[in-house]
Design a protein around this motif. Structure first.
Motif, short mmCIF file in Angstrom:
data_model
loop_
_atom_site.label_atom_id
_atom_site.label_comp_id
_atom_site.label_asym_id
_atom_site.label_seq_id
_atom_site.Cartn_x
_atom_site.Cartn_y
_atom_site.Cartn_z
N THR A 198 53.58 15.64 132.14
CA THR A 198 52.84 16.64 131.37
C THR A 198 53.28 18.02 131.83
O THR A 198 54.04 18.18 132.77
N ASP A 199 52.78 19.04 131.12
CA ASP A 199 53.08 20.41 131.51
C ASP A 199 52.55 20.66 132.92
O ASP A 199 51.50 20.15 133.32
N LEU A 200 53.30 21.49 133.66
CA LEU A 200 52.86 21.82 135.01
C LEU A 200 51.59 22.65 134.95
O LEU A 200 51.42 23.51 134.10
N GLN A 201 50.72 22.39 135.91
CA GLN A 201 49.46 23.11 136.00
C GLN A 201 49.39 23.86 137.32
O GLN A 201 49.81 23.36 138.36
N PRO A 202 48.86 25.11 137.28
CA PRO A 202 48.70 25.86 138.54
C PRO A 202 47.74 25.13 139.47
O PRO A 202 46.67 24.71 139.07
N ARG A 203 48.14 24.98 140.74
CA ARG A 203 47.29 24.31 141.72
C ARG A 203 46.79 25.27 142.78
O ARG A 203 45.61 25.24 143.14
N VAL A 204 47.69 26.11 143.33
CA VAL A 204 47.25 27.08 144.35
C VAL A 204 47.99 28.39 144.14
O VAL A 204 49.09 28.42 143.58
N PHE A 205 47.37 29.47 144.59
CA PHE A 205 47.93 30.81 144.46
C PHE A 205 47.70 31.55 145.78
O PHE A 205 46.70 31.33 146.47
N ALA A 206 48.64 32.42 146.15
CA ALA A 206 48.50 33.18 147.40
C ALA A 206 49.07 34.58 147.24
O ALA A 206 50.08 34.78 146.55
N ASP A 207 48.41 35.56 147.86
CA ASP A 207 48.86 36.96 147.95
C ASP A 207 49.25 37.24 149.38
O ASP A 207 48.65 36.68 150.31
N ARG A 208 50.24 38.12 149.55
CA ARG A 208 50.52 38.59 150.90
C ARG A 208 49.28 39.28 151.42
O ARG A 208 48.62 40.02 150.72
N ARG A 209 48.97 39.06 152.68
CA ARG A 209 47.77 39.66 153.26
C ARG A 209 47.83 41.18 153.16
O ARG A 209 48.81 41.81 153.52
N GLY A 210 46.76 41.72 152.63
CA GLY A 210 46.70 43.18 152.50
C GLY A 210 47.18 43.68 151.16
O GLY A 210 47.11 44.87 150.87
N ALA A 211 47.67 42.78 150.29
CA ALA A 211 48.14 43.22 148.98
C ALA A 211 46.96 43.73 148.16
O ALA A 211 45.89 43.14 148.14
N GLU A 212 47.16 44.84 147.47
CA GLU A 212 46.07 45.44 146.72
C GLU A 212 46.07 45.02 145.26
O GLU A 212 45.10 45.21 144.55
N ASP A 213 47.18 44.45 144.78
CA ASP A 213 47.29 44.09 143.38
C ASP A 213 46.47 42.84 143.10
O ASP A 213 46.69 41.79 143.67
N SER A 214 45.47 42.98 142.23
CA SER A 214 44.63 41.84 141.89
C SER A 214 44.91 41.31 140.49
O SER A 214 44.17 40.49 139.97
N ALA A 215 46.00 41.80 139.85
CA ALA A 215 46.34 41.35 138.51
C ALA A 215 46.84 39.91 138.53
O ALA A 215 47.23 39.39 139.57
N ARG A 216 46.81 39.28 137.36
CA ARG A 216 47.31 37.91 137.27
C ARG A 216 48.82 37.90 137.52
O ARG A 216 49.54 38.82 137.16
N MET A 217 49.27 36.84 138.13
CA MET A 217 50.68 36.71 138.48
C MET A 217 51.44 36.14 137.29
O MET A 217 51.20 35.01 136.88
N PRO A 218 52.38 36.90 136.71
CA PRO A 218 53.18 36.36 135.61
C PRO A 218 54.26 35.43 136.14
O PRO A 218 55.01 35.78 137.05
N VAL A 219 54.36 34.26 135.58
CA VAL A 219 55.38 33.28 135.96
C VAL A 219 56.25 33.00 134.74
O VAL A 219 55.74 32.63 133.68
N SER A 220 57.53 33.18 134.88
CA SER A 220 58.45 33.02 133.76
C SER A 220 58.62 31.54 133.40
O SER A 220 59.05 30.73 134.22
N ARG A 221 58.28 31.19 132.16
CA ARG A 221 58.50 29.83 131.68
C ARG A 221 59.98 29.48 131.69
O ARG A 221 60.36 28.33 131.95
N SER A 222 60.83 30.49 131.39
CA SER A 222 62.26 30.24 131.34
C SER A 222 62.80 29.83 132.71
O SER A 222 63.59 28.90 132.83
#
Length: 564
Positions: A198-222
């Motif tokens: 099946t299509d891959l599903q997001p399981r876990v996400f991580a930010d570098r400690r101290g990163a201020e960007d809280s926007a969603r992470m774009p992942v290229s399908r290509s």
């Protein structure tokens, strides 16, 4: 909290807002029946958003990740050791983790015939397991990086074998280490579900400690599709030079400079990908464009090796889950088969007694009716005891404590079994300690524990000339404990059976036994914080001693000091 080592292995405890007692004593919300654990060993307390373990002057100390502590803030994955028991602390919930990852990840891009990726490096899927046939020649300036990569791989490998409550918790720890190891700003792991295509599903996400960007992470399908199709890890260039992305697209606006994506390849199938990237604020994209790549070929190879290690960890977790499921089904099947066998035997006795009653009613024979009713009543008692043992063993329970006379409870058992002993030609005597005062315990539970052992003793002596059972109660002032001993002069327990007698459904009585009695007795005594000790000499009999600490002072004490 999950007990991963010790007598209570597999037990789970849910933490809340209120402080919880941790120890062997009856009054603890988290009871650990390890004899090396103090009665009030430690407490688990919550302060704002953190949990703390606080040692309560325990005899053997409290350890977190191998270090002795007095008060220690707990983090998900910490291992608390008290006595011989190890408890895994976790704040992660598998479903919540997956939902959170889905909220933070956005798959973007389009699949078109002219879609092409600005790939600057590729690495084969097996790069993480390259075999060296000749000693490598390192340049001096690469030695430090190589050692750093090896250290990162070691840490990932170590995390892979650490116990985790869920597979997502394990993946989260691996991803956190990966982000630091390759110098990425963000990362995620996408997986299919249990090898389903099946299509891959997001399981876990991580930010570098101290990163201020809280926007969603774009992942290229290509990029992801390319990695899945080719089975190769890739390193991509700045998004501004990638023909797939236009200035209005979210991945461009998010300031993606570089990304790496590697497959998570198991022994037999491609399970998913690890995707990491480097970002810069939107206003700095033009400045950042044209600078050298932060990701290197060595880092891509390191990420590929981590992908291979993650695959092994996921497979191991799935194998363990499948094995656990198989064991549960096997245990369920064994339980049903054995109980059906015992119930069938009891029902045959009931049918035999009913037949005699029926004959007596037809012939107006009171003697036949009385004989038939005796058989029915005997088998009715067997059904009752079987059901009660099943209920006692099948669920965790807190003893129903009350202040009562231990001698009186044991006397009730002796009176109940006296007639059965005489019927089997067994001598029966009891010696009750005169120095035992009323104490706090579960009278019904102790009654059942003693009854099971006395019943076993009578069964072992049935048909043996001169068979004798002695029941004793005693109080040990030095150990501050009470005990009940049941001794017989029967054939004893064979040495090869001693290690199995407390196993559920292990019976040496053939069709006469269910294999539940001793297991239930042990469980009840352990619920009181005690233990059952067996001494046996083949041909000379055996002695069961049920002992547990007197708990009156414990329940009355509110100073929090340990009574080991």
């Amino acid at each position: 909290m999950l007990v991963i080592q010790g007598i209570d292995q597999g037990a789970r405890f849910k933490l809340g807002e209120e402080p919880l007692g941790l120890g062997r004593g009856i009054g603890n919300e988290i009871r650990i029946l390890d004899t090396e654990v103090s009665r009030q060993h430690a407490t688990i307390q919550r302060s704002e958003d953190a949990f703390y373990v606080c040692d309560q002057n325990s005899s053997n100390g409290t350890f977190v990740n191998g270090e002795a502590v007095r008060t220690h803030e707990l983090h998900s994955g910490d291992r608390i050791q008290i006595g011989r028991s190890v408890i895994l602390f976790s704040t992660d919930d598998g479903a919540a983790s997956q939902d959170s990852a889905a909220d933070r990840i956005h798959l973007v891009g389009r699949q078109e015939a002219d879609d092409r990726s600005s790939i600057v490096d590729e690495v084969a899927a097996d790069a993480g397991r390259t075999y060296v046939t000749e000693p490598p020649q390192f340049e001096p300036n690469t030695v430090a990086q190589t050692l750093s990569n090896l250290q990162a791989l070691y840490r990932v490998s170590e995390e892979s074998v650490r116990p985790a409550v869920t597979s997502d918790q394990l993946l989260q720890r691996i991803l956190d280490l990966t982000i630091d190891a390759v110098g990425a700003d963000r990362g995620c792991i996408l997986l299919n579900e249990d090898d389903a295509q099946t299509d891959l599903q997001p399981r876990v996400f991580a930010d570098r400690r101290g990163a201020e960007d809280s926007a969603r992470m774009p992942v290229s399908r290509s990029i992801v599709s390319y990695v899945l199709d080719k089975g190769q890890g890739v390193r991509t260039s700045d998004a501004r030079s990638d023909a797939r992305f236009e200035p209005g697209q979210s991945i461009f606006q998010a300031g993606i400079r570089e990304a790496m994506c590697v497959p998570i390849y198991g022994h037999a199938a491609l399970m998913g990908v690890i995707y990491v990237d480097i970002t810069t604020p939107p206003e700095r994209v033009l400045i950042a464009h044209g600078t050298h790549h932060k990701f290197s070929e060595d880092q891509l190879r390191l990420l590929a090796a981590i992908g291979r290690q993650a695959a092994l960890a996921i497979e191991n977790s799935r194998y363990q889950g499948a094995l656990l499921k198989a064991e549960r089904l096997a245990a369920m099947g064994q339980t049903i088969a054995l109980l059906s066998h015992h119930i069938k035997n009891i029902l045959q006795g009931v049918r035999g007694g009913s037949y005699l009653i029926d004959l007596g009613l037809k012939d107006h024979s009171e003697e036949l009716i009385r004989k038939g009713w005796g058989i029915v009543d005997k088998n009715q008692s067997k059904i009752y005891h079987l059901v009660m043992d099943m209920l006692t063993f099948s669920k965790e329970r807190q003893p129903s404590l009350e202040c009562a006379s231990l001698n009186e409870t044991v006397s009730e058992v002796c009176e109940l079994m006296q007639a059965r002993a005489e019927e089997c030609g067994v001598g029966f005597e009891s010696t009750l300690g005169t120095d035992i005062e009323n104490t706090t315990f579960d009278p019904e539970g102790i009654h059942r524990a003693v009854l099971n052992i006395v019943t076993n003793a009578i069964d072992a002596l049935e048909g043996i000339e001169g068979g004798r059972i002695d029941v004793e109660t005693a109080f040990d002032a030095d150990a501050d404990s009470v005990s009940i001993s049941v001794s017989d002069n029967g054939p004893g327990i064979p040495p090869d059976q001693m290690g199995k007698i407390f196993n559920i459904f292990e019976s040496t009585k053939g069709a006469r036994g269910t294999g539940l009695g001793l297991a239930v007795s042990q469980k009840i005594i352990r619920e009181h914080g005690g233990e059952v000790v067996v001494e046996s000499t083949p041909g000379e009999g055996c002695r069961f001693t049920l002992s547990w600490p007197r708990i009156d002072d414990e329940l009355g004490s509110d100073d929090g000091q340990t009574q080991a």
